[in-house]
Enzyme design. Sequence first.
Site: not given
Length: 457
Positions: A156, A277, A290
């Site tokens: 979990h 960034s 990603e």
Amino acid sequence: MAQLWGGRFTKKTDELVYDFNASISFDQRLYRQDIRGSMAHVRMLAKQGILSQEERDEILAGLTGILEDVEQGKLSISPAYEDIHSFVEANLIQRIGDAGKKLHTGRSRNDQVALDMKLYIRDEIGETDVLLKKLLRTLLGIMREHTETFMPGFTHLQKAQPVTLAHHMGAYFEMFRRDRSRLSDILRRMNTCPLGAGALAGTTYPLDREYTAELLEFDEPTRNSMDSVSDRDYLIELLSALSTIMMHLSRFSEEVIIWNSNEYRFVEIDDAYSTGSSIMPQKKNPDIAELVRGKTGRVYGALMALLSTMKGIPLAYNKDMQEDKEQTFDAIDTVKGCLTLFAGMLSTMKFNRQVMEDSARKGFTNATDAADYLVNHGVPFRDAHGIVGQLVLYCVERDMALDDMSLSELKSFSPVFEEDVFAAISMKTCVDKRLTYGAPGREAMEQVIGEYEKYLG
Ligand code: ARG
């Protein structure tokens, strides 16, 4: 516009129709397979006396010339042709004249394209397998180094019991190993030669299909000519296997992203595999992981697209089937790219051992073992569970781990605790006691690592 047909037409094809119908923009990547198939076909035709030896040799020389010229960039595959088959045949006729017009004897583009695609997929399965094997080697390298790198095992996404990094990586080793075996199953099942099926009903020429199959390294010829030209099952199986590879890579990516986050810091992705960034100077983003996670969608999409394309097609060949190519090519390219990038990211990634171990300790992954200690000293399990629950609460309030407590602190909860409790609940003990086959304990892990070494050869 250059096409192989037109005799029964009184009008030129509308240009939009021609473009809509044409497949050369994407099937040109089958040029090697198309030429290889034609060569085998011609050899068989000559062996059967359907072509003369001279015609065979002329055609073979012409096809070899086309192959060499395309490979060397001297001949570019022109979008003026309808498809790769037309391009090769028209080029052959330009080069060698009339003998070239005999190449297509006893053949249809339907069995030809079925063959080309199978030859292509066989090669691509081989290449994908090589990349999977490389990834497995990277994983095994990490496993060898980290049989004593303790970390929390999760359920979990909550810290559960301690494992090692080797054990966690081993789970992915199993997944990618199954992926290899799925690919080899597909290869075994698809390895039958469709050439000689003709348009759908075979041909009246005395073809030797066994011989063609043998020349092209197939196990045998296909057994039903209608199925031969309209079977795309192996592509669906392949897309399903590729989707499963992506699903595994995507889960792994998700973990890398979590582990690389500011909160976890279990790993640090190498600068070469991170991106920055444009506005936030402090950022180092896990874009590769990603993207791998993101690209999973397009591979699943390809599987759904082909399943949907195939579901309503009556026997035998229908042009719908041309839609198999772009989806399949894109899925294969995507998977190969992701496997390569992911293995590179993994092999350069830094694992922060101390952070992982502290996380396991502070996450009370040894709580079960603390309870077991009490049970081994005569405390009933339910009482032991309660006592350790109180210990955990005490530690949480003070931001400490169970093994940061002093013996006197421990004794204030149960007089049963003695000095040996620290050894009993250390990460090393907790892991090393888990010795069942497949468990993270060092000896069990080393046995499995030995098996993986043998498997990779
Ligand atoms: N471009 C076609 C395909 O990919 C080749 C077969 C064409 N056959 C035909 N009868 N139009 O399926």
